[in-house]
Design an enzyme around this catalytic site. Sequence first.
Site, PDB file in Angstrom:
ATOM      1  N   THR A 181    -103.244  44.662  26.929  1.00  0.00           N
ATOM      2  CA  THR A 181    -102.292  43.603  26.649  1.00  0.00           C
ATOM      3  C   THR A 181    -102.460  43.161  25.194  1.00  0.00           C
ATOM      4  O   THR A 181    -103.567  43.179  24.692  1.00  0.00           O
ATOM      5  CB  THR A 181    -102.640  42.405  27.568  1.00  0.00           C
ATOM      6  OG1 THR A 181    -102.586  42.859  28.900  1.00  0.00           O
ATOM      7  CG2 THR A 181    -101.722  41.241  27.360  1.00  0.00           C
ATOM      8  N   ARG A 209     -95.525  44.782  40.522  1.00  0.00           N
ATOM      9  CA  ARG A 209     -96.756  44.010  40.301  1.00  0.00           C
ATOM     10  C   ARG A 209     -96.646  43.207  39.011  1.00  0.00           C
ATOM     11  O   ARG A 209     -96.226  43.703  37.977  1.00  0.00           O
ATOM     12  CB  ARG A 209     -97.955  44.949  40.203  1.00  0.00           C
ATOM     13  CG  ARG A 209     -99.298  44.261  39.916  1.00  0.00           C
ATOM     14  CD  ARG A 209     -99.683  44.360  38.445  1.00  0.00           C
ATOM     15  NE  ARG A 209    -101.015  43.802  38.179  1.00  0.00           N
ATOM     16  CZ  ARG A 209    -101.533  43.674  36.954  1.00  0.00           C
ATOM     17  NH1 ARG A 209    -100.844  44.054  35.903  1.00  0.00           N
ATOM     18  NH2 ARG A 209    -102.723  43.152  36.790  1.00  0.00           N
TER      19      ARG A 209
END
Lengths: 325, 220
Positions: A181, A209
């Site tokens: 991320t 998800r």
Amino acid sequence: MASSHPEVEPVLIVHGGAGPIVKISQTRVDSKLKGVKDAGKAGYKVLCEGGSALDAVQAAVMVMEENPEFNAGRGSRPTALGDVEMDAMIMDGSSLQVGSVACVKNIHHPIELARMVMDKTDHCMLVGVGANLFARQMGFPLVPTEELVREEHRKDAREHTKYTDAVTELLNPGKDDSHDTVGAVALDAQGNVAFATSTGGIRSQLPGRVGDSPLVGCGGYADNDIGAVTCTGHGESFMKCTIPTRILNKMEQGVSVADATDEALTYMKRRVNGTGGCIVIGRDGQTAVKCTDNRMMPWAIFQGDKVKFGINQGEQFEGTCISQV
Amino acid sequence: VETSVRILEDDVVFDAGTGSVLNSAGDVEMDAIIMDGRSLRAGSVACVQNIAHPVSLARQVMEKTDHTMIVGEGANLFAKELGIPQVPPDQLVTDIARQQWEEYHKYKRAVNELFDSQLGHDTVGAVAVDSEGNVACATSTGGITAKRVGRVGDSPVIGCGAYADNETGAVSCTGHGEAIMSVTLARTVTFNMEQGSSAQSAADKSIVYMKNRVDGTGGV
């Protein structure tokens, strides 16, 4: 720009994701460090020209979304079905306004779409088909999935069709840098804070998800009264502990930025055995960059005329800040 | 908490499960969360369609996957894998929900106005403590009438619409979702409790805080 706040020294921190500690080539290390510095430079330029923390974090994250080295925008990881589903969030600490998107497909810059959710709708969060519908209304060009995924990651996905295997492996050190991320936090000259984060998810995740990144209080939080935080690591653990709000809550009670960050990561390890990293800025310009000791995270801090950066545990390099700003 | 919320989802009076309000496209999209305060495990679903009990699907996300949240088509795919029966959309929609939606389209009112007029968002929720001292919470909602397709409010977002921790307590929220998200209301309540406030006083302080910071209204 007129403001009741006294001028403060702008600060910007970026990170490129906290993955397990693995041996990667010096070329990859250099490429990741260059990636975070380039992104930070773009964001810091906005701050130095008098721009807002909000615009600065968006600019920084957009540079990383464009860079295939990072798992966000280009460079995202495919789901178990081979699609790319991306999440992003941005928050303005002056108004507590939030924009976020989750499970959005086929666009280059999820963070830009998250910003539009904040600026152009009455909502905070749009997901899935609805997020893509909104992207179309906003005139985002559709990008083919192949353009977002690197060939090596497509191969990975074929090898790890089961998310369970992927997670067990990924969270145990030794293999691949799997869920990097990206994120940025900033403090501008007017004393406003903001954060932005963007991710392509964990490879082989179930379709639909959603991790911590697009969830306010889980993937990040920004409040002018305290500061700004954004996180990276095992999303489900950050969610269960809502780590950013925990850090800011401690800071509000007078704990230093560094101690609040340490406390939260230790807490997450104890309560849910979770690992990852955070970048944090206090309203006074104090900074913290920290990840749990089984991880490595490329990061860069821009403050004054200095840039500090690193990737391995305990490592810190220093350079002078870019002349063009 | 799952049992209570399932009953509320079945009750047509409430905006959750059967009785959910309609989004701008005239569809039902539902959100739900459940959390176990002992392990901090949570399960949540958002934008799920055509099932009667979103809270039970959230429970399955918690029990049967490594994830905490599944949204949109993925959530429906997961429901199908589990063999949860699909219900036709019409079965979830009440006349009142339909009327509200038509009214919205007639007057083109903004979401904020809808909120002020108290039209259609009675999210449901439950909190409980058992005889062993474990706490849990659950929240379920159909959202706000005429919300954008894909809009997710506070309910399924951990720390916003709900939070449960054996070391402090359990909270479930309802009200203007976007405001609740801006202040992560459920977590604000538990932080106040952690610092020694009683449950009632933590709730009061947090509601006042939300009003002051973002002019938001709701309940916990």
